[in-house]
Design an enzyme around this catalytic site. Structure first.
Site, PDB file in Angstrom:
ATOM      1  N   CYS A 147      -0.108  -9.533   3.797  1.00  0.00           N
ATOM      2  CA  CYS A 147      -1.216  -9.005   5.137  1.00  0.00           C
ATOM      3  C   CYS A 147      -1.599 -10.194   5.738  1.00  0.00           C
ATOM      4  O   CYS A 147      -1.158 -10.450   7.046  1.00  0.00           O
ATOM      5  CB  CYS A 147      -2.389  -8.409   4.364  1.00  0.00           C
ATOM      6  SG  CYS A 147      -1.959  -6.970   3.470  1.00  0.00           S
TER       7      CYS A 147
HETATM    8  N1  NAD Z   1       0.173  -5.104  -0.414  1.00  0.00           N
HETATM    9  C1  NAD Z   1      -1.036  -4.857   0.136  1.00  0.00           C
HETATM   10  O1  NAD Z   1      -2.083  -5.565  -0.485  1.00  0.00           O
HETATM   11  C2  NAD Z   1      -1.383  -4.093   1.194  1.00  0.00           C
HETATM   12  C3  NAD Z   1      -2.886  -4.122   1.401  1.00  0.00           C
HETATM   13  C4  NAD Z   1      -3.353  -3.122   2.750  1.00  0.00           C
HETATM   14  C5  NAD Z   1      -2.241  -2.701   3.338  1.00  0.00           C
HETATM   15  N2  NAD Z   1      -0.933  -2.943   3.088  1.00  0.00           N
HETATM   16  C6  NAD Z   1       0.104  -2.352   4.318  1.00  0.00           C
HETATM   17  O2  NAD Z   1       0.568  -1.206   3.679  1.00  0.00           O
HETATM   18  C7  NAD Z   1       1.995  -1.097   3.817  1.00  0.00           C
HETATM   19  C8  NAD Z   1       2.889  -1.028   2.696  1.00  0.00           C
HETATM   20  O3  NAD Z   1       2.924  -2.509   2.066  1.00  0.00           O
HETATM   21  P1  NAD Z   1       3.299  -2.592   0.416  1.00  0.00           P
HETATM   22  O4  NAD Z   1       2.606  -3.811   0.024  1.00  0.00           O
HETATM   23  O5  NAD Z   1       2.898  -1.278  -0.124  1.00  0.00           O
HETATM   24  O6  NAD Z   1       4.982  -2.459   0.399  1.00  0.00           O
HETATM   25  P2  NAD Z   1       5.841  -2.588  -0.584  1.00  0.00           P
HETATM   26  O7  NAD Z   1       6.957  -3.296  -0.161  1.00  0.00           O
HETATM   27  O8  NAD Z   1       5.231  -2.922  -1.855  1.00  0.00           O
HETATM   28  O9  NAD Z   1       6.394  -0.945  -0.821  1.00  0.00           O
HETATM   29  C9  NAD Z   1       6.951  -0.467   0.384  1.00  0.00           C
HETATM   30  C10 NAD Z   1       7.771   0.773  -0.416  1.00  0.00           C
HETATM   31  O10 NAD Z   1       8.317   1.453   0.693  1.00  0.00           O
HETATM   32  C11 NAD Z   1       9.613   1.752   0.610  1.00  0.00           C
HETATM   33  N3  NAD Z   1      10.455   1.932   1.727  1.00  0.00           N
HETATM   34  C12 NAD Z   1      10.828   0.923   2.588  1.00  0.00           C
HETATM   35  N4  NAD Z   1      11.577   1.726   3.725  1.00  0.00           N
HETATM   36  C13 NAD Z   1      11.274   2.847   3.490  1.00  0.00           C
HETATM   37  C14 NAD Z   1      11.771   4.296   4.063  1.00  0.00           C
HETATM   38  N5  NAD Z   1      12.261   4.017   5.210  1.00  0.00           N
HETATM   39  N6  NAD Z   1      11.296   5.318   3.589  1.00  0.00           N
HETATM   40  C15 NAD Z   1      10.763   5.471   2.294  1.00  0.00           C
HETATM   41  N7  NAD Z   1      10.495   4.426   1.546  1.00  0.00           N
HETATM   42  C16 NAD Z   1      10.644   3.236   2.133  1.00  0.00           C
HETATM   43  C17 NAD Z   1      10.189   0.484  -0.218  1.00  0.00           C
HETATM   44  O11 NAD Z   1      11.190   0.807  -1.103  1.00  0.00           O
HETATM   45  C18 NAD Z   1       8.742   0.121  -1.251  1.00  0.00           C
HETATM   46  O12 NAD Z   1       8.892   0.661  -2.341  1.00  0.00           O
HETATM   47  C19 NAD Z   1       2.353  -2.480   4.768  1.00  0.00           C
HETATM   48  O13 NAD Z   1       2.035  -2.069   6.133  1.00  0.00           O
HETATM   49  C20 NAD Z   1       1.156  -3.410   4.622  1.00  0.00           C
HETATM   50  O14 NAD Z   1       0.885  -4.313   5.427  1.00  0.00           O
HETATM   51  C21 NAD Z   1      -0.395  -3.591   1.921  1.00  0.00           C
END
Ligand code: NAD
Length: 415
Positions: free
Chosen positions: A257
């Site tokens: 983030c």
């Molecule tokens: N990690 C955090 O603390 C956090 C907190 C708030 C917001 N976010 C936001 O949430 C979103 C997701 O972050 P995250 O940390 O969960 O990411 P992550 O990388 O942990 O998980 C994302 C998942 O999406 C899958 N993926 C990728 N492309 C795909 C597609 N086309 N179709 C289906 N699945 C797909 C991946 O295989 C993975 O399992 C981002 O925008 C991030 O900025 C993250």
């Protein structure tokens, strides 16, 4: 109600488990067949979701790589990554491909909510057109909203349930539908008028942190020159009962983030003839911190007559924050890279990160990591280590997190 969740990572998997725990049938879609297999086998790869919790959710949670399974759900929540390109511009690749895939199965009456952090305008301008390709109209035939995820991995006092959920619908009815869905798992809903307001809310929250961290980081650079202990100053300032909020310096920002999100806003701002200077400056200051840490480490060794080349440096903690195994953008990676370039021998101990493939390093048990170290570098202070005791036997410790309490004759140096 049946809910579909696209992207089963740090955000999507806990969300899927929360809905399943609330008695909702959940379809989880991920492009990673390995992750899908692990989930269906009850094998969690996210620290915040213990295996037992996943197992309890499994009768109602079904993971798949097939988007077609979303045709039967009432709500589709998109939680895919929104990273940066190597040139630090928004990489909407995963988001657009998932929206395109959802667009092929979306049906009338469904509500689609984007949760991935992104710049204002993404939901309306980029996601809606892809969902509408099949002929259904967003806000008319199906509902569309943006609702930022605020999960803080590793945190237990504020969770999905008791952290207010911000929602901005494309229309009032879109917001109502999204609210209905999230009410199942969240205690408090905060409505804003548009998806753009909700998108910017998330960016404001993260940029607020990035700017304040940059402020104390810059002060740490100054206090290093002035010979003042920044931690003592912060502790003292934090005694003011109002008007001051504690932020701490460190080796730089990590995670998915803070190092990423500000660039989404500054990129978007260019289309409005603005360069948001606070945002960009914060990124610049924070990016310098690993370099400062390595320079101060060099000085610390120099004071003891030791060159970095050939010195054995033991890093404690390499994930981007305590209690998690996430190494995305972790400043430890930059520090290791710089130390290796200088010819140091690097070892590390991190119970959450068994290997760092990029450097062909493996986490060593604490005792082994400390044995023979010329300097112990506390990069991420996971719980369970007595950091003050480390320096007691004369080991030279450089503490980047302010978790030690150096005495006059101790070998501890703090950032
Ligand atoms: N990690 C955090 O603390 C956090 C907190 C708030 C917001 N976010 C936001 O949430 C979103 C997701 O972050 P995250 O940390 O969960 O990411 P992550 O990388 O942990 O998980 C994302 C998942 O999406 C899958 N993926 C990728 N492309 C795909 C597609 N086309 N179709 C289906 N699945 C797909 C991946 O295989 C993975 O399992 C981002 O925008 C991030 O900025 C993250």
């Amino acid at each position: 109600m049946r809910v579909g969740i696209v992207g089963l990572g740090y955000v999507g998997l806990p969300l899927a488990v929360a809905f399943a725990a609330a008695g909702v049938e959940v379809v989880g879609v991920d492009i990673s067949a390995q992750r899908v297999g692990e989930i269906n086998a009850g094998d969690s790869y996210i620290e915040d979701v213990p295996d037992a919790e996943l197992a309890a959710a499994l009768p109602r949670l079904n993971a798949t790589t097939d988007y077609a399974s979303l045709a039967d759900v009432d709500a589709v929540l998109i939680c895919v990554p929104t990273p940066l390109t190597p040139n630090r511009e928004p990489d909407l690749g995963p988001l657009l491909s998932s929206a395109e895939a959802v667009g092929k199965v979306v049906r009338a009456g469904q509500v689609v909510v984007l949760e991935s952090t992104t710049y204002p305008g993404t939901t309306r301008e980029r996601v809606a057109p892809l969902l509408e390709r099949g002929g259904l109209r967003a806000g008319v035939d199906f509902n569309l909203a943006f609702s930022p995820e605020r999960v803080d991995p590793g945190r237990t006092d504020y969770t999905l349930v008791n952290t207010p959920k911000v929602i901005g619908g494309l229309t009032e009815a879109c917001g109502d539908r999204a609210e209905e869905v999230y009410r199942v798992v969240c205690n408090e809903i905060v409505r804003v008028a548009t998806p753009e307001a909700a998108e910017l809310t998330k960016l404001l929250e993260n940029i607020f942190r990035a700017v304040n961290i940059a402020l104390v980081n810059e002060l740490a650079l100054l206090t290093d020159r002035m010979g003042i202990d920044i931690w003592e100053v912060i502790d003292a300032a934090a005694t003011k009962p109002y008007g001051f909020m504690r932020f701490e310096p460190g080796p730089g920002m990590g995670g998915h983030c803070l190092p990423v999100d500000p660039f989404y806003l500054s990129w978007r701002a260019r289309a409005f003839d603005m360069a948001p200077e606070f945002t960009e400056l914060a990124g610049k200051v924070n990016q310098q911190m690993p370099y400062h840490c390595v320079a101060k480490l060099q000085r610390t060794l120099n004071d003891r007559g030791i060159a970095v080349r050939g010195a054995r440096i033991a890093l404690l903690g390499v994930s981007y924050k305590p209690g998690v195994g996430d190494v995305r953008e972790s400043p430890a990676l930059k520090i290791i890279e710089l130390l290796l370039k200088l010819g140091a021998e690097v070892v590390y101990h991190d119970p959450y990160v068994p290997t760092l493939k990029r450097f062909e390093l493996e986490s060593k048990p604490l005792e082994q990591a400390l044995a023979g170290a010329d300097l112990v570098l506390i990069v991420t202070a996971h719980a369970g280590i007595d950091y003050d005791a480390l320096a007691a036997d004369g080991t030279c410790v450089f503490d980047l997190r302010g978790v030690t309490h150096p005495s006059v004759d101790s070998q501890v140096v703090r950032l």
